[in-house]
Design an enzyme around this catalytic site. Structure first.
Site, PDB file in Angstrom:
ATOM      1  N   ASP A 109       0.845  -1.192   0.000  1.00  0.00           N
ATOM      2  CA  ASP A 109       0.000   0.000   0.000  1.00  0.00           C
ATOM      3  C   ASP A 109       0.884   1.246   0.000  1.00  0.00           C
ATOM      4  OD1 ASP A 109      -2.124   1.752   0.251  1.00  0.00           O
ATOM      5  OD2 ASP A 109      -3.125   0.593   1.799  1.00  0.00           O
ATOM      6  N   CYS A 149      -5.677   4.147  -4.389  1.00  0.00           N
ATOM      7  CA  CYS A 149      -5.819   2.773  -3.906  1.00  0.00           C
ATOM      8  C   CYS A 149      -7.045   2.021  -4.418  1.00  0.00           C
ATOM      9  CB  CYS A 149      -5.797   2.761  -2.388  1.00  0.00           C
ATOM     10  SG  CYS A 149      -6.700   4.127  -1.635  1.00  0.00           S
ATOM     11  N   HIS A 212     -11.154  -2.473   0.236  1.00  0.00           N
ATOM     12  CA  HIS A 212     -11.254  -1.144  -0.363  1.00  0.00           C
ATOM     13  C   HIS A 212     -12.064  -1.080  -1.651  1.00  0.00           C
ATOM     14  CE1 HIS A 212     -10.143   2.623   1.127  1.00  0.00           C
ATOM     15  NE2 HIS A 212      -9.147   2.932   0.303  1.00  0.00           N
ATOM     16  N   ASP A 359       0.027  -0.823  -4.909  1.00  0.00           N
ATOM     17  CA  ASP A 359      -1.216  -0.342  -5.525  1.00  0.00           C
ATOM     18  C   ASP A 359      -1.053   0.986  -6.243  1.00  0.00           C
ATOM     19  OD1 ASP A 359      -0.903   1.162  -3.206  1.00  0.00           O
ATOM     20  OD2 ASP A 359      -3.009   1.051  -2.612  1.00  0.00           O
TER      21      ASP A 359
END
EC number: 3.1.6.4
Length: 593
Positions: A109, A149, A212, A359
């Protein structure tokens, strides 16, 4: 999207199989070599958008050998199992049945291209990932599908640009949007996600970490193909007072088991949290369970320690030369090392494909204390400059991917969808546009495919790369108003006329850079040069074809409503954790950049 397919000799076309049934294909064991071993496996090949994938084809072999291979291929189709055919230089060996390879996708991330030692990070604090690259293949030209993201994760699991799946907003031109807990939308039911398709080849699947793609129950991972989930639907922002906003829940499968900053504490002052260790144990236990059951598995390990607020467990805090962000990197590196070690200990490393990436680019707005490095590239997360879109990427599959190799294939996070299906012997869905390529020809045989990389920000095509040339049709970092408040996506990297704080259109005369000579996008080609005109002639028809064929999905990131926040997630009643939601007031989401 236009691609150049892998060239293969023409063969008679047998009856096609649907994408849910594996089919055999003969391929060399490793790229660039001519070993005495040939492997019979099913996999589709890259193809231009809108064309059907090539059917089963066999390498030309002498009579009796070819007949034997065809006969065994028929057995493979009938049983839906893979066969490894061991051939000596003179005779056929003994065939033994194998299950399709396990698939591990390790998604970081906000980790930047320049955060690993193998990419030149000077502190050299990632020995396990560096070793993974030495034992596998490095992709220096690997891209995400969006500089934020949520859309990038939708792209990975669907193999499609976020604008196709609805992971964008039309509330403003070229606005980044994601899935905070007030968002109403999420991944549509019409989208086919990778774990759902892998079920067709008998895979067990688990997501560990950040989802997410929508926090409301209808959007959860188990509703879209995953068998198991441990993690959160949103980022670990907080803590909140559970009055104005609820703390983010942590789930095991379909029910919450606690909330961040409560049952799963994160100390913002010290940065201490045990989440990476918990996520690691979830991964190790899942691998051991599936290996014991002799079942192929798909593990999507989507950890978020390198997303602000940065965290690490106590043994790693204070151990890095890079501060707290480096502590988190070191713990993730150690975790990857333990996962790969387990695969070796269980003797399944050679039957497990592992891919490591991120990401989006490092969040320079949080650097250096809470953000990473994008190496030589311009800007970072939230932008469509190279620093926001180019990612670290390592492929590892011992005995199959040649060790110590660097592939200059232009790769995309969407390729992991198509490549994973290919590994499982499945074909991508044929009822929709798929943007991901099968990277197996590049990884196993060194074959490169000429393809474009499209850079979207929200609903807008900002740029495209084709070969070494990148053309910007729009430039924008963020607004002057935000910049004056200290919100800077390109700290210390002002490039006049490029890192603009107003949306500048260049559709008639794009800014074109040669990324080989100028990876930092500082010196646009002269519009009067022959090189510029040649590059523009190549790029223009590719972009026109893409835009003419594009069918955007229904935008999912337009509407927000505080009433849909994580007030009363499934399972909250068992824990006494249900909160009372406010009155429902749908409104347009505000996306400032």
């Amino acid at each position: 999207m236009t691609t150049t397919p892998v060239t293969r000799p023409a063969r008679p076309r047998p009856v096609r199989q649907s994408f849910s049934r594996p089919r055999p294909r003969l391929s060399c064991h490793s790229a660039g070599l001519a070993p005495p071993l040939l492997t019979l496996w099913p996999r589709p090949i890259a193809r231009p958008e809108g064309q059907l994938a090539s059917p089963v084809r066999f390498l030309q072999l002498p009579g009796s050998v070819a007949l034997g291979l065809v006969a065994m291929a028929a057995v493979a189709v009938a049983t839906r199992w893979w066969l490894l055919l061991v051939l000596s230089a003179a005779e056929l060996g003994v065939a033994r049945a194998l299950q399709p390879p396990n698939i591990l996708l390790l998604l970081m991330d906000d980790m930047g291209w320049g955060d690993l030692g193998v990419y030149g990070e000077p502190s050299r604090e990632t020995p396990n990932l560096d070793r993974m690259a030495v034992e596998g293949m490095l992709f220096p030209n690997f891209y995400t599908a969006n500089p934020l993201c949520s859309p990038s994760r939708a792209a990975l699991l669907t193999g499609r640009l976020p604008i196709r799946s609805g992971f964008y907003t039309t509330n403003g031109h070229a606005r980044n949007a994601y899935t905070p807990q007030e968002i109403v939308g999420g991944i549509p039911d019409s989208e086919l996600l990778l774990p759902a398709l892998l079920k067709g080849a008998g895979y067990a699947s688990k997501i560990v970490g950040k989802w997410h793609l929508g926090h409301r129950p209808q959007f959860h991972p188990l509703k879209h193909g995953f068998d198991e989930w441990f993690g959160s639907p949103n980022c670990h922002f907080g803590p909140y007072d559970n009055k104005a906003r609820p703390n983010i829940p942590v789930y095991r499968d379909q029910e919450m088991v606690g909330r961040f900053y409560e049952e799963f504490p994160i100390n913002l002052k010290t940065g201490e949290a045990n989440l990476t260790q918990i996520y690691l144990q979830e991964a190790l236990e899942f691998i051991q369970r599936q290996q014991a059951a002799h079942r192929p598995f798909f593990l999507y390990w989507a950890v978020d320690a390198t997303h602000a607020p940065i965290y690490a467990s106590k043994p790693f805090l204070g151990t890095s030369q890079r501060g707290r962000y480096g502590d988190a990197i070191r713990e993730l590196d150690d975790s990857v090392g333990r996962i790969l070690r387990l695969l070796r200990d269980l003797s399944i490393a050679e039957n497990t494909f592992v891919f490591f990436t991120s990401d989006n680019g490092a969040a320079l707005i949080s650097a250096p204390r809470q953000g990473g490095s994008n190496g030589p590239f311009l800007c970072g997360k939230q932008t469509t400059f190279e620093g926001g879109m180019r990612e670290p990427a390592i492929a590892w599959w011992p005995g199959h991917i040649p060790a110590g190799q660097v592939s200059h294939q232009l790769g995309s996070i969407m390729d992991l969808f198509t490549t994973s299906l290919s590994l499982a012997g499945l074909e991508p869905p044929r009822d929709r546009a798929i943007d991901g390529l099968d990277l197996l020809p590049a990884m196993l045989q060194g074959r490169l495919t000429d393809r474009p990389i499209f850079y979207y920000r929200g609903n807008t095509l900002m740029a495209v790369t084709l070969g070494q040339y990148k053309a910007h049709f729009w430039t924008w970092t963020n607004s002057w108003e935000e910049f004056k408040q200290g919100i800077d996506f390109c700290p210390g990297q002002n490039v006049s006329g490029v890192t603009t704080h107003s949306q500048e259109e260049h559709t008639k005369l794009p800014l074109i850079f040669h990324l080989g000579r100028d990876p930092g996008e500082r010196f646009p080609l002269s519009v009067a040069s022959i090189e510029y005109l040649d590059a523009l002639r190549r790029i223009t028809p590719v972009v026109q074809q893409h835009q003419e064929a594009l069918v955007p999905g229904q935008p999912q990131l337009n509407v927000c409503n505080r009433a849909v926040m994580n007030w009363a997630p499934p399972g909250c009643e068992k824990l006494g954790k249900c909160l009372t939601p406010p009155e429902s007031v749908p409104e347009k989401c505000s996306w400032p950049h």
